[in-house]
Design a protein around this motif. Structure first.
Motif, PDB file in Angstrom:
ATOM      1  N   TYR A  61       2.150  -8.779   5.666  1.00 22.62           N
ATOM      2  CA  TYR A  61       2.596  -7.647   5.084  1.00 22.62           C
ATOM      3  C   TYR A  61       2.220  -7.111   3.873  1.00 22.62           C
ATOM      4  O   TYR A  61       1.917  -8.026   3.014  1.00 22.62           O
ATOM      5  N   ALA A  62       1.824  -6.005   3.447  1.00 24.37           N
ATOM      6  CA  ALA A  62       1.147  -5.339   2.683  1.00 24.37           C
ATOM      7  C   ALA A  62       2.279  -4.987   1.499  1.00 24.37           C
ATOM      8  O   ALA A  62       1.878  -5.121   0.413  1.00 24.37           O
ATOM      9  N   ILE A  63       3.689  -4.755   1.838  1.00 25.03           N
ATOM     10  CA  ILE A  63       4.701  -4.739   0.702  1.00 25.03           C
ATOM     11  C   ILE A  63       5.656  -5.714   0.895  1.00 25.03           C
ATOM     12  O   ILE A  63       6.118  -5.869   2.195  1.00 25.03           O
ATOM     13  N   ARG A  64       6.027  -6.406  -0.208  1.00 23.76           N
ATOM     14  CA  ARG A  64       7.159  -7.112  -0.308  1.00 23.76           C
ATOM     15  C   ARG A  64       8.218  -6.663  -1.325  1.00 23.76           C
ATOM     16  O   ARG A  64       7.863  -6.665  -2.568  1.00 23.76           O
ATOM     17  N   ARG A  65       9.363  -6.687  -1.042  1.00 24.30           N
ATOM     18  CA  ARG A  65      10.361  -6.277  -1.856  1.00 24.30           C
ATOM     19  C   ARG A  65      10.650  -7.268  -2.982  1.00 24.30           C
ATOM     20  O   ARG A  65      10.873  -8.298  -2.741  1.00 24.30           O
ATOM     21  N   LEU A  66      10.657  -6.576  -4.318  1.00 27.98           N
ATOM     22  CA  LEU A  66      11.063  -7.313  -5.495  1.00 27.98           C
ATOM     23  C   LEU A  66      12.490  -7.391  -5.956  1.00 27.98           C
ATOM     24  O   LEU A  66      12.918  -8.197  -6.347  1.00 27.98           O
ATOM     25  N   GLY A  67      12.889  -5.981  -6.063  1.00 26.81           N
ATOM     26  CA  GLY A  67      14.039  -5.772  -6.584  1.00 26.81           C
ATOM     27  C   GLY A  67      14.782  -4.584  -5.764  1.00 26.81           C
ATOM     28  O   GLY A  67      14.305  -3.806  -5.107  1.00 26.81           O
ATOM     29  N   LEU A  68      16.180  -4.455  -6.168  1.00 28.23           N
ATOM     30  CA  LEU A  68      16.940  -3.478  -5.573  1.00 28.23           C
ATOM     31  C   LEU A  68      16.576  -2.226  -6.433  1.00 28.23           C
ATOM     32  O   LEU A  68      15.929  -2.240  -7.711  1.00 28.23           O
ATOM     33  N   PRO A  69      17.158  -0.951  -6.037  1.00 25.85           N
ATOM     34  CA  PRO A  69      16.687   0.440  -6.683  1.00 25.85           C
ATOM     35  C   PRO A  69      17.101   0.265  -8.266  1.00 25.85           C
ATOM     36  O   PRO A  69      16.402   0.863  -8.959  1.00 25.85           O
ATOM     37  N   GLU A  70      18.184  -0.238  -8.313  1.00 31.36           N
ATOM     38  CA  GLU A  70      18.717  -0.499  -9.954  1.00 31.36           C
ATOM     39  C   GLU A  70      18.126  -1.304 -10.732  1.00 31.36           C
ATOM     40  O   GLU A  70      18.460  -1.363 -11.936  1.00 31.36           O
ATOM     41  N   GLU A  71      17.292  -2.242 -10.349  1.00 33.32           N
ATOM     42  CA  GLU A  71      16.482  -3.140 -10.986  1.00 33.32           C
ATOM     43  C   GLU A  71      15.447  -2.871 -11.953  1.00 33.32           C
ATOM     44  O   GLU A  71      14.536  -2.048 -11.377  1.00 33.32           O
ATOM     45  N   ALA A  72      15.403  -3.413 -13.030  1.00 36.70           N
ATOM     46  CA  ALA A  72      14.163  -3.232 -14.023  1.00 36.70           C
ATOM     47  C   ALA A  72      13.146  -4.259 -13.812  1.00 36.70           C
ATOM     48  O   ALA A  72      13.745  -5.413 -13.658  1.00 36.70           O
ATOM     49  N   ALA A  73      11.852  -3.824 -14.015  1.00 38.91           N
ATOM     50  CA  ALA A  73      10.721  -4.644 -13.697  1.00 38.91           C
ATOM     51  C   ALA A  73      10.776  -5.907 -15.113  1.00 38.91           C
ATOM     52  O   ALA A  73      10.641  -6.904 -14.673  1.00 38.91           O
ATOM     53  N   GLU A  74      11.245  -5.393 -16.073  1.00 36.93           N
ATOM     54  CA  GLU A  74      11.368  -6.287 -17.232  1.00 36.93           C
ATOM     55  C   GLU A  74      12.376  -7.374 -17.131  1.00 36.93           C
ATOM     56  O   GLU A  74      13.429  -7.222 -16.714  1.00 36.93           O
ATOM     57  N   GLY A  75      11.969  -8.683 -17.349  1.00 36.26           N
ATOM     58  CA  GLY A  75      12.973  -9.673 -17.097  1.00 36.26           C
ATOM     59  C   GLY A  75      13.122 -10.220 -15.745  1.00 36.26           C
ATOM     60  O   GLY A  75      14.103 -11.063 -15.608  1.00 36.26           O
TER      61      GLY A  75
END
Length: 380
Positions: A61-75
């Motif tokens: 899989y080339a893309i793996r979900r990390l967070g939901l739309p409202e999540e920030a990358a920081e922390g």
């Protein structure tokens, strides 16, 4: 942060809860992110869909979900580790000994973290998580209070993902080679550095719990015992005689020590021998056979293991059987078990379906995340 634009169909999959997407789902990218650098996933109109890891070299899989739309990358990583800790506090009998992070199920795709009290063992299964080793270690130390962190990237799963295996090495502190595990009233010594996977099968906890219903007064055969996680629970719940084997001499030695530590020496014999050789060489039958088929490398190989296990199960006896995919195709487990019973001309009744315990959460719509199937059979 780079943007990655997805096809309309792929965007709909993400909105419906998908965690994995393929390379062909990508319409365009602003640039090529470095490994471990999250991207913003967007639909073709530019609407934000969430964070993800992108690896165009991935064989799956080339893309793996990390967070939901409202999540920030920081922390994000310490936030997800903290949430994983809170989950285990509610779901696990003793959260000092459990799987702390389970891949996509804890929002950290490609990361496995097993906890042994203050010692933590991690595996990374994507290039993105490989690149985050320092950040991951820092989060486990600061959020989970780790006394030590050990990297175990020597598993066959990395080869399956197209990643090079690595020798075990220390990331933080001074982890012991051997460590004590307390689980369901039993105690085990496990090898964190060279033991199978991370040293102990936390994913077998529901099997160990169910053994209490099968083991009373039973003569038990465990032909693939590892450090004794299954047969010791059979002994603690009333099995009268236990015969166990493992192909790894060090694992067999630990299983023998663990049997002694749990007061079973008068009822147990542990020897070295491969699963197939044991099943073919035994002529006796048993009240309870504990058969882990991890050595089967194909569907036909799995059927052979099950047929041999059936032969070692007496009329009216029980067979506790575990299978994995891969190599088994998704949804094929019970069909293959039924085929093995038919070829052996044995009638089997399913007593229970068993699977992964609560510290192995997985997304409901992600095929392949629930990699373990198990069933308890009564065989006639």
């Amino acid at each position: 942060m780079f943007n990655t634009y997805l096809s309309r169909e792929a965007a709909q999959k993400l909105r419906h809860g998908a965690f994995w997407l393929r390379r062909e789902d990508i319409l365009s990218m602003d640039g090529t992110p470095n490994a471990g650098e999250p991207v913003q996933l967007r639909d073709e109109d530019g609407q934000v869909l969430g964070l993800g890891d992108v690896d165009l070299e991935s064989s799956s899989y080339a893309i793996r979900r990390l967070g939901l739309p409202e999540e920030a990358a920081e922390g994000l990583i310490p936030r997800h580790v903290r949430h994983a800790l809170e989950r285990r506090a509610h779901l696990v009998d003793d959260p000092r000994f459990c799987r702390l992070v389970n891949d996509d199920g804890d929002g950290l795709p490609g990361l496995i973290v097993d906890r042994y009290d203050t010692h933590f063992v991690i595996q990374t299964l994507t290039r993105a998580m490989d690149a985050r080793i320092e950040e991951l270690t820092r989060a486990i130390v600061e959020v989970a209070g780790a006394g030590s962190v050990l990297l175990r990237n020597d598993s066959h799963r990395r080869r399956q993902m197209g990643l090079a295996p690595q020798r075990p090495h220390v990331l933080y502190g001074t982890p012991p080679r051997w460590c004590r595990v307390l689980e369901l009233g039993a105690r085990f010594t496990v090898d964190l550095t060279y033991g199978l996977n991370t040293g102990y099968h936390y994913d077998h906890r529901e099997l160990r719990r169910f053994i209490a219903r099968l083991a009373r007064d039973a003569r038990v055969l465990d032909p693939c015992c590892n450090v004794g996680g299954l047969f010791i629970h059979a002994g603690l719940h009333g099995a009268r005689q236990l015969l166990a084997f493992d192909g790894d001499a060090d694992a067999a030695d630990l299983a023998r020590e663990n049997a002694e530590a749990n007061g079973l020496l008068g009822r147990v014999r542990v020897e070295t021998g491969s699963t197939l050789a044991v099943l073919k060489g035994q002529t006796d039958t048993f009240d309870l056979v504990l058969l882990d088929t991890r050595e089967a490398d194909s569907s036909e190989g799995f059927i052979e293991f099950v047929r041999l296990g059936l032969r070692r199960t007496r009329h009216g006896g029980r067979l506790l059987l575990t299978g994995y995919h891969p190599p088994l195709a998704l949804g094929a487990f019970e069909e293959l078990v039924a085929e093995a019973c038919e070829r052996e001309q044995r009638v089997a009744f399913r007593l229970a379906r068993l699977g992964l315990p609560p510290d192995h959460p997985s997304p409901v719509n992600t095929p392949g995340a629930d990699y373990l199937d198990a069933v308890a059979l009564e065989v006639n």
